[in-house]
Design an enzyme around this catalytic site. Structure first.
Site, PDB file in Angstrom:
ATOM      1  N   GLY A  10       1.019  -0.961   0.207  1.00  0.00           N
ATOM      2  CA  GLY A  10       0.255   0.247   0.410  1.00  0.00           C
ATOM      3  C   GLY A  10       0.719   1.671  -0.182  1.00  0.00           C
ATOM      4  N   CYS A  11       0.111   1.863   0.498  1.00  0.00           N
ATOM      5  CA  CYS A  11       1.139   3.925   0.433  1.00  0.00           C
ATOM      6  C   CYS A  11       2.709   3.830   1.586  1.00  0.00           C
ATOM      7  CB  CYS A  11       0.269   4.405   1.510  1.00  0.00           C
ATOM      8  SG  CYS A  11       1.116   6.307   1.375  1.00  0.00           S
TER       9      CYS A  11
END
Length: 174
Positions: A10-11
């Site tokens: 993810g981020c």
């Protein structure tokens, strides 16, 4: 003597914040890997056109934390069963991946995922691929949570990951 692990979940702000809490981790660098464009910018990666994943490079002391522990933290703090998504972030740049540095890491992550598969109802979609090139992200992405703890994205997305980390892996937290 340190070793390096490169993971995407993810981020990279979230992943970086998690690993910065782990005992034995010497440094964490947010960046990009797994794409086909040389030296991509954040904007280019966010377009989904470069093929890169937001990821972190974790430099760690193997006498303090093992590669398997790095994998345990990685897989426990993101959802490895959702393709191209983690929380509110959607796109191939947010995919789950482990970029291995050598055959020993490849074998370790493949065995780890095989063992972990039984714990999930859905299949693990984490990509396992060799690290070709890691590009550090722009300076303003480094230590993002540390520098912006009150930013809305951080309080909504990173704080819960850190709480989970502290609850489940108290023995690994520095």
């Amino acid at each position: 003597m340190t070793e390096t692990a490169t993971v995407a979940g993810g981020c990279f702000w979230c992943t970086e914040a998690v690993f910065e809490e782990i005992e034995g981790v010497e440094s964490v660098t947010s960046g990009y890997a797994g794409g086909h464009v040389e030296d991509p910018s954040y904007e280019a990666v966010c377009s989904g056109e470069t093929g890169h994943a937001e990821c972190v490079q974790v430099e760690y002391d193997p006498d303090v934390i093992s590669y398997e522990d790095v994998l345990t933290v990685h897989f426990a703090t993101h959802n490895p069963t959702t393709r191209d998504r983690e929380g509110p972030d959607v796109g191939s740049q947010y995919r789950s991946a482990v970029f291995y540095h050598d055959d020993a890491q490849r074998e370790a992550v493949e065995a780890f995922v095989d063992d972990l598969e039984a714990e999930y109802d859905d299949p693990i979609v984490t990509e396992i691929e060799p690290l070709e090139t890691f590009y550090p992200a722009e300076d303003y992405h480094q230590d993002y949570y540390e520098n912006n703890p009150d930013q809305a994205y951080c309080t909504v997305n990173i704080d819960p990951k850190l709480s989970k980390l502290n609850d489940q892996f108290r023995e690994l937290v520095a």
